[in-house]
Scaffold this active site. Structure first.
Site, PDB file in Angstrom:
ATOM      1  N   LYS A   1      -5.493   9.619 -18.672  1.00 51.06           N
ATOM      2  CA  LYS A   1      -5.669  10.288 -19.960  1.00 51.06           C
ATOM      3  C   LYS A   1      -4.379  10.214 -20.785  1.00 51.06           C
ATOM      4  CE  LYS A   1      -9.552  11.074 -17.871  1.00 51.06           C
ATOM      5  NZ  LYS A   1      -9.836  12.260 -17.092  1.00 51.06           N
TER       6      LYS A   1
ATOM      7  N   TYR B   1     -13.322  20.403 -14.255  1.00 58.69           N
ATOM      8  CA  TYR B   1     -13.721  19.015 -14.495  1.00 58.69           C
ATOM      9  C   TYR B   1     -14.883  18.671 -13.536  1.00 58.69           C
ATOM     10  CZ  TYR B   1     -13.463  13.936 -14.265  1.00 58.69           C
ATOM     11  OH  TYR B   1     -13.775  12.604 -14.264  1.00 58.69           O
TER      12      TYR B   1
ATOM     13  N   ARG C   1       0.855  -1.197   0.000  1.00 59.63           N
ATOM     14  CA  ARG C   1       0.000   0.000   0.000  1.00 59.63           C
ATOM     15  C   ARG C   1       0.887   1.241   0.000  1.00 59.63           C
ATOM     16  NH1 ARG C   1      -1.554   1.280   4.794  1.00 59.63           N
ATOM     17  NH2 ARG C   1      -2.610  -0.670   5.244  1.00 59.63           N
TER      18      ARG C   1
ATOM     19  N   ASP D   1      -4.095  21.156 -11.984  1.00 69.04           N
ATOM     20  CA  ASP D   1      -4.522  19.922 -12.656  1.00 69.04           C
ATOM     21  C   ASP D   1      -3.995  20.019 -14.088  1.00 69.04           C
ATOM     22  OD1 ASP D   1      -5.897  18.000 -14.151  1.00 69.04           O
ATOM     23  OD2 ASP D   1      -7.771  18.234 -13.044  1.00 69.04           O
TER      24      ASP D   1
HETATM   25  C1  LIG Z   1     -10.423  12.590 -15.838  1.00 69.31           C
HETATM   26  C2  LIG Z   1     -10.041  13.834 -15.143  1.00 69.31           C
HETATM   27  C3  LIG Z   1      -9.897  13.864 -13.752  1.00 69.31           C
HETATM   28  C4  LIG Z   1     -10.193  12.671 -12.879  1.00 69.31           C
HETATM   29  O1  LIG Z   1      -9.328  11.601 -13.092  1.00 69.31           O
HETATM   30  P1  LIG Z   1      -9.743  10.053 -12.971  1.00 69.31           P
HETATM   31  O2  LIG Z   1      -8.496   9.352 -13.351  1.00 69.31           O
HETATM   32  O3  LIG Z   1     -10.887   9.829 -13.893  1.00 69.31           O
HETATM   33  O4  LIG Z   1     -10.138   9.840 -11.549  1.00 69.31           O
HETATM   34  C5  LIG Z   1      -9.484  15.061 -13.174  1.00 69.31           C
HETATM   35  N1  LIG Z   1      -9.233  16.170 -13.918  1.00 69.31           N
HETATM   36  C6  LIG Z   1      -9.377  16.166 -15.243  1.00 69.31           C
HETATM   37  C7  LIG Z   1      -9.086  17.412 -16.021  1.00 69.31           C
HETATM   38  C8  LIG Z   1      -9.781  15.012 -15.914  1.00 69.31           C
HETATM   39  O5  LIG Z   1      -9.932  15.027 -17.245  1.00 69.31           O
END
Ligand SMILES: *Cc1c(COP(=O)(O)O)cnc(C)c1O
Length: 379
Positions: free
Chosen positions: A195, A98, A46, A170
């Site tokens: 992504k 988001y 973990r 982010d």
């Molecule tokens: C997809 C996304 C998230 C969340 O990420 P997950 O891997 O789906 O939990 C946060 N910020 C942005 C800009 C995203 O596109």
């Protein structure tokens, strides 16, 4: 080392026991201790796992950060940052986030006494007015999702630093290939690794990168104590995917630009959101802080209601109608009913997330096939 070299090698050495060139999948939950506490730095998966560690070091290197932490999703990473706050603390953030970030802020953390200010971040004076002694965090996303606004990271970081507030960016939409927020003054970089970084739509994962050791220790404490850490199989898949990040991003940017220009001249398209256009309101900031404009393009359809928009969204053959983005395959998404369904109608319409909006994640297929698909779907 330069980006492409780091993407392929950072954090990785041939395996010391066998010489395996690829980092093995250390599929183990626990590690042998010669006597209690006498171990090789690994105790329980973990908190630490060698496959995950190689990945974390690689992502950190790509963000020019000292430390990286991988989480079992982007939301898990976001959650870890928010857990550094205490009741009474306040957070300043953008007004087109988001959907999942908006949801965790308002539905989870407001309940624990944390206050969020959702502001138009084009105007730095808005941020300065909202700051008070309880402000502990500024959370920004750039390019924003789905309307591709660009937020001035260096500008906001100056305000954050002057007021002793942490800045978290982010960086999911840009990926470390296009922009490195820590170089621009951010304290924390957050990624949905799901992504572009993973890039093949086969893993859900998140990451945080930081330079400050104390901040790293606080985040590692949350990571280990709360336990949203990914397993070795997923870590391996991302380590494999990341080796082509620079090649994929280059192709995403090229195809993204061609799709944006094609759509701009299409009679059925009302507006194209893409930061590469000179007419984009934040084009100058995009040029300054990004190396290219990315593969995300959003459009609004002319005189189209929900029904007509659904009809067009369902006609694509190469673009797949699905949530998510950043994979090698092209995806199309209807934000108001898919990714942004958790944001109240008024809040999203205020920032242009309307029922006639479609978001494209332009993949790396042959551009002729992508344009032909857009042509037939919009015909
Ligand atoms: C997809 C996304 C998230 C969340 O990420 P997950 O891997 O789906 O939990 C946060 N910020 C942005 C800009 C995203 O596109």
């Amino acid at each position: 080392m330069k980006f492409a070299t780091k993407a392929i090698h950072a954090g990785q050495e041939p395996d010391p026991t066998t010489g395996a060139v690829m980092t093995p999948i250390y599929q183990t939950s626990t590690y042998w201790q010669r006597s209690p506490g006498d171990n090789k730095g690994y105790e329980y998966s973990r908190g630490t796992n060698p496959t995950r560690k190689a990945l974390e070091d690689c992502i950190a290197a790509l963000e020019n950060a000292k430390y990286g932490l991988a989480f079992s999703s982007g939301m898990g990473a976001t959650d870890a940052v928010l857990r550094l706050l205490s009741p009474g603390d306040e957070v300043i953030t953008g007004d087109d986030l988001y959907g999942g970030s908006y949801r965790i802020f308002t539905k989870i953390y407001e309940k624990y006494g944390i206050k969020f200010h959702f502001l138009d971040l084009d105007k730095p004076e808005n941020i300065e007015q909202a700051i008070n002694k309880n402000t502990k965090l500024i959370w920004i996303e750039t390019p924003t999702n789905p309307t591709m606004r660009i937020v001035d990271i260096a500008g906001i970081s100056k305000i954050a630093k002057a007021n002793g507030i942490k800045l978290c960016v982010d960086n999911t939409f840009a990926s470390p290939y296009l922009q490195n927020p820590i170089d621009l003054g951010a304290d924390i970089v957050m990624h949905s690794v799901t992504k572009y970084i993973a890039g093949h739509s086969d893993v859900v994962m998140g990451a945080l990168c930081v330079n400050d050791e104390e901040l790293y220790k606080s985040l590692w404490f949350v990571y280990n104590a709360c336990g949203a850490t990914p397993g070795p199989q997923d870590s391996f898949l991302v380590l494999r995917g990341i080796k082509t990040l620079h090649l994929r991003m280059k192709a995403h940017c090229e195809n993204g630009a061609k799709v944006a220009h094609y759509l701009k001249n299409h009679p059925k398209v009302e507006h194209v959101y893409w930061p590469g256009f000179e007419s984009h309101p934040n084009h100058e900031i995009a040029k300054k802080q990004m190396r290219d404009f990315g593969g995300m393009v959003s459009i609004t359809l002319k005189n189209a209601g929900l029904e007509e928009t659904f009809k067009i969204a369902s006609k694509f053959k190469v673009f797949t109608l699905a949530e998510s983005l950043g994979g090698v395959e092209s995806l199309i998404n209807h934000p108001t009913t898919m990714t942004h369904g958790s944001i109240p109608k008024e809040a999203r319409e205020k920032v242009g997330v309307t029922d006639n909006l479609l978001r494209l994640s332009v993949g790396v297929e042959d551009i002729d096939d992508l344009i032909a698909d857009l042509e037939q779907a919009l015909a």
